[in-house]
Design a protein around this motif. Structure first.
Motif, PDB file in Angstrom:
ATOM      1  N   GLN A  64       0.504   7.980   2.106  1.00  0.00           N
ATOM      2  CA  GLN A  64       1.269   7.100   3.095  1.00  0.00           C
ATOM      3  C   GLN A  64       1.338   5.781   2.451  1.00  0.00           C
ATOM      4  O   GLN A  64       0.457   5.064   2.485  1.00  0.00           O
ATOM      5  CB  GLN A  64       0.318   6.969   4.439  1.00  0.00           C
ATOM      6  CG  GLN A  64       0.046   8.399   4.986  1.00  0.00           C
ATOM      7  CD  GLN A  64      -0.963   8.551   6.240  1.00  0.00           C
ATOM      8  OE1 GLN A  64      -1.463   7.307   6.568  1.00  0.00           O
ATOM      9  NE2 GLN A  64      -0.918   9.431   7.104  1.00  0.00           N
ATOM     10  N   VAL A  65       2.483   5.476   2.331  1.00  0.00           N
ATOM     11  CA  VAL A  65       2.918   4.016   1.713  1.00  0.00           C
ATOM     12  C   VAL A  65       4.044   3.155   2.620  1.00  0.00           C
ATOM     13  O   VAL A  65       4.811   4.049   3.340  1.00  0.00           O
ATOM     14  CB  VAL A  65       3.459   4.219   0.408  1.00  0.00           C
ATOM     15  CG1 VAL A  65       2.433   4.597  -0.376  1.00  0.00           C
ATOM     16  CG2 VAL A  65       4.620   5.160   0.327  1.00  0.00           C
ATOM     17  N   SER A  66       3.789   2.106   2.513  1.00  0.00           N
ATOM     18  CA  SER A  66       4.795   0.992   2.859  1.00  0.00           C
ATOM     19  C   SER A  66       5.248   0.222   1.935  1.00  0.00           C
ATOM     20  O   SER A  66       4.635   0.290   0.799  1.00  0.00           O
ATOM     21  CB  SER A  66       4.125   0.444   4.282  1.00  0.00           C
ATOM     22  OG  SER A  66       3.289  -0.432   3.933  1.00  0.00           O
ATOM     23  N   LEU A  67       6.282  -0.492   1.936  1.00  0.00           N
ATOM     24  CA  LEU A  67       6.583  -1.534   1.106  1.00  0.00           C
ATOM     25  C   LEU A  67       7.412  -2.589   1.307  1.00  0.00           C
ATOM     26  O   LEU A  67       7.796  -2.717   2.549  1.00  0.00           O
ATOM     27  CB  LEU A  67       7.472  -0.634  -0.189  1.00  0.00           C
ATOM     28  CG  LEU A  67       8.820  -0.136   0.253  1.00  0.00           C
ATOM     29  CD1 LEU A  67       9.969  -1.096   0.067  1.00  0.00           C
ATOM     30  CD2 LEU A  67       9.085   1.320  -0.311  1.00  0.00           C
ATOM     31  N   THR A  68       7.214  -3.691   0.498  1.00  0.00           N
ATOM     32  CA  THR A  68       8.057  -5.012   0.670  1.00  0.00           C
ATOM     33  C   THR A  68       8.855  -5.278  -0.696  1.00  0.00           C
ATOM     34  O   THR A  68       8.356  -4.724  -1.786  1.00  0.00           O
ATOM     35  CB  THR A  68       7.001  -5.813   1.108  1.00  0.00           C
ATOM     36  OG1 THR A  68       5.996  -6.177  -0.052  1.00  0.00           O
ATOM     37  CG2 THR A  68       6.312  -5.640   2.450  1.00  0.00           C
ATOM     38  N   VAL A  69       9.868  -5.966  -0.394  1.00  0.00           N
ATOM     39  CA  VAL A  69      10.483  -6.347  -1.761  1.00  0.00           C
ATOM     40  C   VAL A  69      10.986  -7.783  -1.466  1.00  0.00           C
ATOM     41  O   VAL A  69      11.154  -8.129  -0.462  1.00  0.00           O
ATOM     42  CB  VAL A  69      12.046  -5.247  -1.674  1.00  0.00           C
ATOM     43  CG1 VAL A  69      12.829  -5.932  -2.793  1.00  0.00           C
ATOM     44  CG2 VAL A  69      11.734  -3.951  -1.539  1.00  0.00           C
ATOM     45  N   LYS A  70      10.827  -8.441  -2.546  1.00  0.00           N
ATOM     46  CA  LYS A  70      11.374  -9.930  -2.616  1.00  0.00           C
ATOM     47  C   LYS A  70      11.488 -10.028  -3.896  1.00  0.00           C
ATOM     48  O   LYS A  70      10.835  -9.956  -4.908  1.00  0.00           O
ATOM     49  CB  LYS A  70       9.850 -10.882  -2.225  1.00  0.00           C
ATOM     50  CG  LYS A  70      10.247 -12.323  -2.338  1.00  0.00           C
ATOM     51  CD  LYS A  70       9.515 -13.213  -1.358  1.00  0.00           C
ATOM     52  CE  LYS A  70       9.721 -14.615  -1.466  1.00  0.00           C
ATOM     53  NZ  LYS A  70      11.079 -14.821  -1.097  1.00  0.00           N
ATOM     54  N   ASP A  71      12.839 -10.581  -3.976  1.00  0.00           N
ATOM     55  CA  ASP A  71      13.697 -10.851  -5.520  1.00  0.00           C
ATOM     56  C   ASP A  71      13.508  -9.847  -6.239  1.00  0.00           C
ATOM     57  O   ASP A  71      13.236  -9.853  -7.440  1.00  0.00           O
ATOM     58  CB  ASP A  71      12.823 -12.140  -5.852  1.00  0.00           C
ATOM     59  CG  ASP A  71      12.953 -13.659  -4.942  1.00  0.00           C
ATOM     60  OD1 ASP A  71      14.071 -13.474  -4.291  1.00  0.00           O
ATOM     61  OD2 ASP A  71      12.257 -14.484  -4.887  1.00  0.00           O
ATOM     62  N   GLY A  72      13.713  -8.520  -5.868  1.00  0.00           N
ATOM     63  CA  GLY A  72      13.413  -7.542  -6.452  1.00  0.00           C
ATOM     64  C   GLY A  72      12.336  -6.998  -6.902  1.00  0.00           C
ATOM     65  O   GLY A  72      12.116  -5.975  -7.820  1.00  0.00           O
ATOM     66  N   GLN A  73      11.052  -7.677  -6.579  1.00  0.00           N
ATOM     67  CA  GLN A  73       9.754  -7.052  -6.632  1.00  0.00           C
ATOM     68  C   GLN A  73       9.231  -6.226  -5.775  1.00  0.00           C
ATOM     69  O   GLN A  73       9.492  -6.786  -4.542  1.00  0.00           O
ATOM     70  CB  GLN A  73       8.850  -8.350  -7.080  1.00  0.00           C
ATOM     71  CG  GLN A  73       9.519  -9.124  -8.301  1.00  0.00           C
ATOM     72  CD  GLN A  73       8.379 -10.169  -8.570  1.00  0.00           C
ATOM     73  OE1 GLN A  73       7.152 -10.578  -8.163  1.00  0.00           O
ATOM     74  NE2 GLN A  73       8.838 -10.933  -9.527  1.00  0.00           N
ATOM     75  N   VAL A  74       9.077  -5.095  -5.856  1.00  0.00           N
ATOM     76  CA  VAL A  74       8.435  -4.055  -4.905  1.00  0.00           C
ATOM     77  C   VAL A  74       6.977  -4.165  -5.008  1.00  0.00           C
ATOM     78  O   VAL A  74       6.350  -4.044  -6.030  1.00  0.00           O
ATOM     79  CB  VAL A  74       8.982  -2.607  -5.368  1.00  0.00           C
ATOM     80  CG1 VAL A  74       8.286  -1.837  -4.311  1.00  0.00           C
ATOM     81  CG2 VAL A  74      10.371  -2.802  -5.332  1.00  0.00           C
TER      82      VAL A  74
END
Length: 111
Positions: A64-74
């Protein structure tokens, strides 16, 4: 709707082949246009594509995963049954065009 099903099938087959080691030269798919909304930030669009790519495989692997992205970094977060599953999900996320780096905060919690 039919295009969405075709895209989902292609993503699933590509991810399965990569993770099974059947394909070694991975070329990320072009960004599905239906996922990008007008006025949406580049990171928000990228997050949708990464999520669309990673979540189905994560579910098949019992994670079970969630993710965030900032400036192309996951950054992947959540739980997975093993380190191997985490490694596979990180590798899969890194194949998405526009992703510069993938890090994991996924914890191992065996089922």
């Amino acid at each position: 709707m039919q295009n969405s099903l075709i895209l989902a099938a292609l993503l699933s087959l590509s991810a399965t082949a990569v993770l099974a080691g059947l394909v070694t030269d991975v070329q990320p798919l072009a960004q599905p246009q239906h996922l990008a909304a007008a006025g949406e930030s580049k990171d928000a669009r990228l997050a949708k594509v990464v999520e669309h790519t990673v979540k189905p495989q994560a579910e098949r692997l019992g994670a079970q995963v969630s993710l965030t992205v900032k400036d192309g970094q996951v950054v992947l977060d959540g739980v997975a049954p093993s380190e191997d599953v985490i490694r596979q999900l990180v590798e899969l996320a890194s194949t998405v065009k526009g992703v510069n780096q993938v890090s994991s905060e996924i914890e191992v919690k065996p089922v």
